[in-house]
Design a protein around this motif. Structure first.
Motif: not given
Lengths: 180, 180
Positions: B44-47, B65-67, B77-83, B105-110
């Motif tokens: 989830k995104s803080p947006q 919300q770190t996603g 690249e945006e996902h990798r950086e966020a993760l 939360d949702e770490i399994h998806n990641a």
């Protein structure tokens, strides 16, 4: 009436952990959106304290524990009496139009009791009628083990929570803060 | 240390609705018991705004919300950086000893992303080490689809949430108050 969005009927069932807890999460989320939430718990007794109750009182989320505990802790007559009152209370509250979200916690367990006759105090037919006739726009969430197939048919969303692994098997009892 | 009860590792997984929501319910229950709770959301995104965030801010429950949203909305690249940032943050927070309950939360998806390499930014081995080496007494809850079998093996409780019926199929989109 016609302009108001359709309310949804959600069912959480299955033998795994997380049914009541998921409904509590929904209560918080809906409250965050300014919705009015009611929780009626059919099995849990007001004699015990629960971590969620402490917070819900603070947040002004209405939560009623109408039960007397699980079926092995009380006489059939005590259960019947409690369920009769709980059901009359629920019908009145749901139809009052005062709530946007109503959670009937562990109602599936109550509806599937076979140790004593419950159909005269909590008739399946009336539950189905309540789902059908509830106020427009109200979300109704029903939790508990062994949801009846008629209720599953009437619902918009059904999640079954399956236990893959449980620490009870390792001899760890219910954990304060996680389970109550 | 030895006197403190063992913390538990809980996994909510499966394709059904209720995984995140159940973890939010646990956060409320634990807070009611005076426990310190941290929630890190990996996708989830803080947006966006969420009903639960509004309440958790009020209750002083720390939620990050770190996603950057789901994998189809951003570049790899945006996902990798966020993760990468999310995982460094999580390790530091978990090991700080400041929390009784931590929800990832949702770490399994990641952890099950296959569209781009994630093992250098969120290594499964480090997640397993964090579960193993977390502070004594800390409960750790990991949610999301497709939990890795190594994580399931490391957990004390695993609930799989199966979708039996879903209103998406009837064309009803995500519902404010119920789902976000």
């Amino acid at each position: 009436m016609a302009s108001k969005e359709r309310g949804l009927c959600l069912v959480y069932t299955g033998d795994g952990k997380g049914k009541t807890t998921a409904s509590l999460g929904l209560a918080v989320r809906a409250t965050g959106r300014g919705q009015r939430v009611l929780i009626v718990q059919f099995i849990k007794s007001p004699q015990r304290t629960y971590g969620e109750k402490i917070i819900f009182d603070k947040l002004g989320i209405e939560m009623h524990q109408t039960g007397v505990g699980f079926t092995w802790t009380k006489t059939p007559e005590e259960h019947r009496e409690a369920l009769k009152k709980a059901w009359a209370f629920t019908k009145e509250k749901v139809m009052s139009g005062q709530y946007d979200v109503v959670i009937l916690d562990e109602i599936h367990n109550a509806l599937s009791i076979t140790k004593f006759p419950i159909d005269d105090v909590l008739p399946l037919q009336e539950v189905l009628e309540l789902i059908e006739n509830r106020p427009q726009g109200m979300h109704l969430i029903l939790t508990g083990r062994s949801a009846r197939k008629e209720v599953i048919e009437a619902a918009d969303l059904v999640s079954e929570i399956k236990p893959i692994k449980h620490y009870y098997e390792e001899g760890i009892p219910a954990v304060k803060g996680l389970e109550f």
